[in-house]
Design a protein around this motif. Structure first.
Motif, mmCIF file in Angstrom:
data_model
loop_
_atom_site.group_PDB
_atom_site.id
_atom_site.type_symbol
_atom_site.label_atom_id
_atom_site.label_comp_id
_atom_site.label_asym_id
_atom_site.label_seq_id
_atom_site.Cartn_x
_atom_site.Cartn_y
_atom_site.Cartn_z
ATOM 1 N N UNK A 94 -19.600 -44.491 2.769
ATOM 2 C CA UNK A 94 -18.559 -44.556 3.426
ATOM 3 C C UNK A 94 -18.013 -43.643 4.114
ATOM 4 N N UNK A 95 -16.912 -42.694 5.386
ATOM 5 C CA UNK A 95 -16.545 -41.931 6.146
ATOM 6 C C UNK A 95 -15.534 -41.553 6.321
ATOM 7 N N UNK A 96 -15.049 -40.342 5.264
ATOM 8 C CA UNK A 96 -13.586 -39.412 5.433
ATOM 9 C C UNK A 96 -14.114 -38.406 6.128
ATOM 10 N N UNK A 97 -12.536 -38.399 7.598
ATOM 11 C CA UNK A 97 -12.784 -37.386 7.923
ATOM 12 C C UNK A 97 -11.403 -37.186 8.596
ATOM 13 N N UNK A 152 -5.028 -49.561 1.960
ATOM 14 C CA UNK A 152 -4.554 -50.571 2.898
ATOM 15 C C UNK A 152 -4.386 -49.245 4.445
ATOM 16 N N UNK A 153 -4.745 -49.515 5.724
ATOM 17 C CA UNK A 153 -4.256 -48.978 6.770
ATOM 18 C C UNK A 153 -4.371 -47.499 6.410
ATOM 19 N N UNK A 154 -5.910 -46.794 5.778
ATOM 20 C CA UNK A 154 -5.887 -45.771 6.427
ATOM 21 C C UNK A 154 -7.335 -45.743 5.584
ATOM 22 N N UNK A 155 -8.043 -43.980 6.024
ATOM 23 C CA UNK A 155 -9.078 -44.206 6.021
ATOM 24 C C UNK A 155 -9.511 -42.978 4.092
ATOM 25 N N UNK A 156 -8.376 -43.199 3.542
ATOM 26 C CA UNK A 156 -8.710 -42.973 2.613
ATOM 27 C C UNK A 156 -9.655 -44.430 1.043
ATOM 28 N N UNK A 157 -10.326 -43.361 1.270
ATOM 29 C CA UNK A 157 -11.396 -44.388 -0.075
ATOM 30 C C UNK A 157 -11.013 -43.929 -1.640
ATOM 31 N N UNK A 158 -11.100 -45.698 -1.646
ATOM 32 C CA UNK A 158 -10.799 -45.369 -3.205
ATOM 33 C C UNK A 158 -12.635 -46.547 -4.021
#
Length: 666
Positions: A62-65, A122-128
């Protein structure tokens, strides 16, 4: 609320083998070169630790940026890729292209090897990421903070049920995994320094320094939160206050939610379009407005192969596809930012525009091989830089003139220097259109008269004529000359690009080989979708250029020769498979188009990411990831099908896919 524990170093001390600037050139060994003549860089003497073999596949990430750089987080909880301070900087976590010796941050339950479920909030690039163990359930939240003063990763461990033992190992390795930094303590922060660069870590649990790594074991109970904040900064700024984890989470959620909900798209694939738009936004470089092709380098187009390239740069052509996705969904700010970057960059040397640049506009992108990295799944070589920057690709100037016309037609005012830019690109077309080139696919073999390049020559001339008329430029002689040239190019395409025996437009003049780029011909307005030659070409590509229903770019090896000058094969190309869906829709087969589109959505990984290519036999992603080409094509295909009234009813059709692709996508 968790109790804050002051971080400390154990009594162990570490003397770094070297104190090297991560931005400096890697150590050059004996001056050896690989068989292609590239500079081959070898490691210094410091890389001696034993590594843990990597088991993650490309689709496991997965990507976080933060719009300056990005990290890849595996389903095993490890951050295996991070370049700082920019996307194209040397990586400090490079296990993605090697093993744990080359830099990695692990964070997972002590007894687990793979997460049970993960998703983006939801609606974010915050990975859980949720981990279910015999002892209980724990959640890890990962993010990077857009707009923070420095690149910052926040990782939060939250107990949900039971009491779960956790472990972490934070092992940065400078210069693409060559050597450890010097570790020390600064007040309540742990600091790693290399040259003029520093890495700062704050933690809610005690960490010890072992084997050039910060390591810790801890337990988490229901309601307890353990936070880690990891930042890059200049070494002179190590005392800079670090944003609290809670503030970072709130700021990141607010940024992404506000941005993605500006989208004007309304249709049956809203969640899928939003997800791809956020990935595309994450591949923009906020300081300049440039757009990357992908977040990684050297992920292989076939496992064990040598088709491994550095995509952390801004290809002008690839960017135009991302811009169409932004423009089609109302994200105009990104379009204007790229346009302004383009004007600044190209007009710095208007007589010699390049097909690609570094994200800051630099033109020098020498290609080198990192000899100490074994490559993802043993796929060597690992390359940085890209020789394609100096290639002749005659289609690019037409691509850019086309998107600039679209931007103008959308109501965006021209840049003050845009006319100068457009003339420079038109000059390139007029000077070189008759010459063979390396084409859209950047072949490293002989140049050819690629049909796609000729098509985009026609497009560039056509858009230049339209631009003159739009601006009311009174140059009748120039317009007459351009109109004559446009007719000449069109006649040549039809006469030399269409193969009567195959009943199809082919890859290059005189060739009997198909090429997926021809699927774009009606999109540019050259021929209508209902033209018999277009329909026959779409049918031929669907019949002869697909593997398990997915489209290849071209046949790399037809048993006689290799078209692109690079050994080995590759997977099916995801962007061209979306292009086939567009083409099927264009020729009136909308139900088939929607079914193919739904199948392609099913190839995304569990958090909605697509790489460059796909292996329909194994179900594995191939090539650099996430790939802007793939996600931009997803968005524009969704927009086109939605406008036609196509629906998600095609989801009832379950194609015969490998088990690895049957995943629920959040």
């Amino acid at each position: 609320m968790s109790q804050k524990v002051v971080v400390h170093l154990a009594d162990e001390t570490l003397v770094s083998c070297s104190d090297v600037d991560p931005g400096a050139a890697p150590v050059l060994g004996t001056g050896a070169k690989d068989v292609a003549g590239h500079r081959l860089l070898r490691p210094g003497p410091d890389l001696k630790e034993e590594g843990t073999t990597m088991s993650q596949q490309i689709q496991d990430y997965a990507l976080i940026g933060d719009l300056r750089t990005a990290a890849l987080v595996g389903s095993d909880g490890a951050i295996d890729w991070l370049s700082v301070p920019r996307f194209d900087s040397p990586a400090i976590y490079a296990a993605l292209l090697g093993d744990s010796r080359h830099g990695q941050w692990t964070l997972a339950p002590a007894a687990s090897h793979r997460s049970s479920q993960r998703r983006y909030r939801t609606d974010t690039l915050i990975l859980e990421t949720d981990w279910t163990t015999a002892e209980g359930l724990v959640r890890v939240t990962d993010l990077m903070v857009p707009g923070a003063e420095t690149p910052t990763i926040v990782r939060v461990v939250e107990g949900i049920s039971g009491t779960v033992a956790m472990r972490t190992r934070i092992a940065p390795r400078m210069g693409y995994g060559q050597r450890p930094p010097t570790f020390r303590r600064s007040k309540k922060q742990l600091v790693a320094v290399s040259g003029g660069h520093a890495l700062s870590l704050t933690s809610d649990v005690d960490l010890c320094l072992v084997d050039a790594s910060w390591m810790g074991h801890f337990v988490v109970s229901p309601g307890q939160r353990i936070c880690f904040t990891f930042s890059y900064m200049p070494a002179s700024d190590v005392q800079r206050p670090i944003q609290s984890a809670d503030t970072a989470v709130a700021a990141t959620a607010g940024f992404w939610t506000k941005w993605v909900n500006r989208s004007t798209y309304s249709g049956p694939w809203t969640s899928e379009v939003k997800q791809s738009l956020m990935i595309l936004k994450a591949l923009t470089f906020a300081p300049t407005g440039s757009i990357l092709a992908a977040a990684t380098t050297s992920l292989p187009e076939t496992i064990g192969g040598s088709r491994n390239w550095d995509y952390r740069y801004s290809w002008l052509r690839d960017a135009t596809f991302t811009l169409r996705a932004f423009l089609a969904t109302g994200h105009v700010d990104e379009v204007v930012a790229w346009r302004d970057w383009l004007v600044r960059t190209v007009l710095d040397n208007p007589s010699e525009p390049q097909i690609m640049y570094a994200i800051d506009g630099a033109s020098h992108l020498p290609e080198e091989i990192l000899g100490w990295l074994p490559g993802h799944a043993g796929s060597a070589p690992v390359r940085i830089g890209n020789e394609a920057a100096k290639q002749q690709q005659n289609d690019v100037w037409g691509e850019v003139l086309d998107i600039l016309a679209e931007v103008r037609d959308s109501g965006v005012p021209n840049h003050p220097d845009q006319a100068t830019l457009e003339q420079a690109l038109l000059d390139q077309i007029q000077a070189h259109w008759r010459e063979p080139d390396h084409g859209l696919w950047e072949v490293r073999g002989p140049r050819r008269h690629f049909l796609h390049s000729k098509l985009l020559t026609w497009v560039g001339i056509d858009r230049a004529i339209r631009g003159h008329k739009h601006l009311g430029i009174e140059k009748p002689h120039q317009l007459a000359r351009l109109s004559c040239l446009r007719r000449t190019v069109a006649r040549e395409i039809v006469e030399r690009g269409y193969h009567v025996g195959l009943k199809a437009f082919t890859q290059s003049y005189g060739s009997a080989k198909l090429d997926a780029s021809i699927l774009l011909m009606p999109r540019y307005g050259f021929l209508p979708w209902h033209d018999d030659r277009v329909i026959a070409t779409v049918d031929a590509i669907e019949r002869d250029l697909t593997c398990h229903g997915l489209v290849r770019r071209y046949l790399v090896d037809d048993g006689v020769d290799n078209i692109d000058g690079v050994p080995g094969g590759e997977g099916t190309f995801l962007a061209t498979s979306f292009w086939l869906a567009d083409a099927l829709h264009g020729i009136g087969r909308t139900d088939d188009a929607a079914a193919l589109f739904e199948r392609l959505l099913g190839l995304r990984n569990d958090v909605g990411l697509l790489s460059e290519e796909y292996d329909p036999v194994t179900g594995n992603h191939l090539g650099n990831t996430p790939q802007a080409f793939s996600h931009a094509s997803l968005v524009t295909t969704a927009v086109a099908l939605s406008a036609s009234g196509a629906s998600t009813s095609a989801r009832d059709v379950q194609p015969d896919l490998p088990p690895a692709t049957r995943r629920k996508v959040a």
